[in-house]
Design a protein around this motif. Structure first.
Motif, PDB file in Angstrom:
ATOM      1  N   GLN A  74       0.826  -1.207   0.000  1.00 46.82           N
ATOM      2  CA  GLN A  74       0.000   0.000   0.000  1.00 46.82           C
ATOM      3  C   GLN A  74       0.860   1.257   0.000  1.00 46.82           C
ATOM      4  N   GLU A  75       1.990   1.188   0.749  1.00 48.27           N
ATOM      5  CA  GLU A  75       2.853   2.353   0.882  1.00 48.27           C
ATOM      6  C   GLU A  75       3.526   2.751  -0.430  1.00 48.27           C
ATOM      7  N   CYS A  76       3.501   1.843  -1.408  1.00 49.82           N
ATOM      8  CA  CYS A  76       4.242   2.083  -2.642  1.00 49.82           C
ATOM      9  C   CYS A  76       3.372   2.562  -3.803  1.00 49.82           C
ATOM     10  N   GLU A  77       2.084   2.784  -3.562  1.00 49.76           N
ATOM     11  CA  GLU A  77       1.228   3.172  -4.679  1.00 49.76           C
ATOM     12  C   GLU A  77       1.638   4.521  -5.251  1.00 49.76           C
ATOM     13  N   GLY A  78       1.967   5.465  -4.382  1.00 45.20           N
ATOM     14  CA  GLY A  78       2.417   6.765  -4.871  1.00 45.20           C
ATOM     15  C   GLY A  78       3.684   6.654  -5.687  1.00 45.20           C
ATOM     16  N   TYR A  79       4.627   5.877  -5.184  1.00 40.87           N
ATOM     17  CA  TYR A  79       5.874   5.654  -5.915  1.00 40.87           C
ATOM     18  C   TYR A  79       5.599   5.003  -7.270  1.00 40.87           C
ATOM     19  N   MET A  80       4.732   3.993  -7.265  1.00 41.92           N
ATOM     20  CA  MET A  80       4.461   3.274  -8.508  1.00 41.92           C
ATOM     21  C   MET A  80       3.781   4.162  -9.542  1.00 41.92           C
ATOM     22  N   GLY A  81       2.876   5.029  -9.084  1.00 41.31           N
ATOM     23  CA  GLY A  81       2.241   5.961  -9.998  1.00 41.31           C
ATOM     24  C   GLY A  81       3.251   6.916 -10.612  1.00 41.31           C
ATOM     25  N   ASN A  82       4.165   7.422  -9.774  1.00 40.98           N
ATOM     26  CA  ASN A  82       5.204   8.309 -10.274  1.00 40.98           C
ATOM     27  C   ASN A  82       6.110   7.593 -11.278  1.00 40.98           C
ATOM     28  N   TYR A  83       6.421   6.333 -10.995  1.00 38.38           N
ATOM     29  CA  TYR A  83       7.274   5.572 -11.912  1.00 38.38           C
ATOM     30  C   TYR A  83       6.576   5.338 -13.250  1.00 38.38           C
ATOM     31  N   MET A  84       5.353   4.829 -13.211  1.00 38.25           N
ATOM     32  CA  MET A  84       4.671   4.458 -14.443  1.00 38.25           C
ATOM     33  C   MET A  84       4.343   5.676 -15.316  1.00 38.25           C
ATOM     34  N   LEU A  85       4.073   6.822 -14.709  1.00 40.25           N
ATOM     35  CA  LEU A  85       3.724   8.009 -15.475  1.00 40.25           C
ATOM     36  C   LEU A  85       4.919   8.917 -15.714  1.00 40.25           C
ATOM     37  N   GLY A  86       6.084   8.520 -15.219  1.00 40.67           N
ATOM     38  CA  GLY A  86       7.274   9.349 -15.331  1.00 40.67           C
ATOM     39  C   GLY A  86       8.249   8.859 -16.374  1.00 40.67           C
ATOM     40  N   GLU A  87       9.365   9.554 -16.463  1.00 43.10           N
ATOM     41  CA  GLU A  87      10.355   9.279 -17.503  1.00 43.10           C
ATOM     42  C   GLU A  87      11.077   7.953 -17.291  1.00 43.10           C
ATOM     43  N   GLN A  88      11.211   7.500 -16.033  1.00 47.06           N
ATOM     44  CA  GLN A  88      11.992   6.287 -15.798  1.00 47.06           C
ATOM     45  C   GLN A  88      11.359   5.066 -16.465  1.00 47.06           C
ATOM     46  N   TYR A  89      10.043   4.975 -16.423  1.00 48.78           N
ATOM     47  CA  TYR A  89       9.357   3.867 -17.088  1.00 48.78           C
ATOM     48  C   TYR A  89       9.623   3.887 -18.585  1.00 48.78           C
ATOM     49  N   ARG A  90       9.554   5.083 -19.180  1.00 47.19           N
ATOM     50  CA  ARG A  90       9.838   5.206 -20.614  1.00 47.19           C
ATOM     51  C   ARG A  90      11.278   4.840 -20.914  1.00 47.19           C
ATOM     52  N   SER A  91      12.195   5.289 -20.064  1.00 42.05           N
ATOM     53  CA  SER A  91      13.607   4.992 -20.265  1.00 42.05           C
ATOM     54  C   SER A  91      13.870   3.493 -20.173  1.00 42.05           C
TER      55      SER A  91
END
Length: 266
Positions: A74-91
């Protein structure tokens, strides 16, 4: 916090689609390098919540060391949202697709029309990020009902890195097979969605039938790949976002795992 994040993302998503619709086209069409207009911070720094490193969780998922899980912490949902919608996922996606491009270009093909490349669909060739931005990034149990409703809308976005790879593969004379966990009743909308996203031709689109009811994804996909080989096809490449896309039998000459830490399919 997770609820607040969902509300903010949902509002931003609605606003983005409203603005783009007013201009007569989705923002995606105006910015072809973007798979989604929402771009919060990258999520690459590894948030620590209550002693938990969400970056380490993501690494464990992608290396298949964390298996059999139902939801992300549960604590990682914010992190996961930032990752999936951010540049790192694309990279991360670019690295995988780029390596696949180099591999495909170096293949010594027979030229007899029997070389095929197997692609998964969801989070491999098509992206469902608008759905997850609205419904959450994996901290809640998966509910197939709203997801299937989303699928039937036919609005999944193209994953640009995969489309570039697809175009190269087709130009090399390698035939494309889409092998998806979507069900047979979703064939028409999936065909239309793929074509609208730029995947204009393929040898086969294989969807899950009732005969595989209760089967794992590994068993289902292994069986279908085996059928391809029995028909004389050679699987020169296999790409998916889940390890279950790539494990089992008849996996092909080489496999490529795209990032997807939001859910686990066995």
């Amino acid at each position: 916090m997770a609820i607040r994040l969902k509300m903010v993302l949902s509002l931003l998503l609605s606003a983005a689609f409203l603005v783009s619709t007013c201009h007569g086209s989705l923002l995606l069409l105006e910015l072809p390098s973007e798979i989604h207009p929402l771009r919060p911070r990258s999520g690459s720094s590894g948030d620590h919540v209550a002693g938990l490193s969400c970056l380490s969780w993501r690494l464990g998922v992608e290396t298949n060391n964390l298996i059999g899980w139902k939801t992300i912490p549960q604590e990682c949902e914010g992190y996961m949202g930032n990752y999936m919608l951010g540049e790192q996922y694309r990279s991360d996606s670019r690295v995988v697709a780029g390596e696949a491009l180099v591999y495909a270009a170096g293949l010594d093909l027979a030229g007899d029309g029997k070389d095929v490349w197997v692609f998964d669909v969801d989070e491999t060739t098509l992206s469902n990020l608008p759905y997850y931005a609205k419904h959450g990034f994996g901290a809640e149990p998966f509910d197939p009902t709203p997801f299937n409703e989303w699928v039937l809308e036919g609005n999944a976005l193209v994953l640009p890195e995969s489309l570039t790879l697809y175009q190269k593969i087709v130009s090399l004379g390698i035939k494309v097979v889409f092998l998806t966990g979507r069900t047979e009743d979703q064939r028409s909308v999936t065909e239309t969605n793929l074509k609208n996203a730029g995947y204009y031709t393929w040898e086969k689109l294989i969807l899950k039938t009732s005969s595989y009811s209760g089967s794992t994804a590994v068993k289902y996909k292994s069986s279908e790949r085996g059928k391809l080989e029995k028909k004389g096809f050679r699987i020169v490449g296999n790409m998916g976002d889940q390890w279950s896309d790539l494990l089992g039998n008849s996996t092909g000459l080489r496999t490529f795992k795209l990032p997807d830490p939001m859910y686990y399919i066995s």
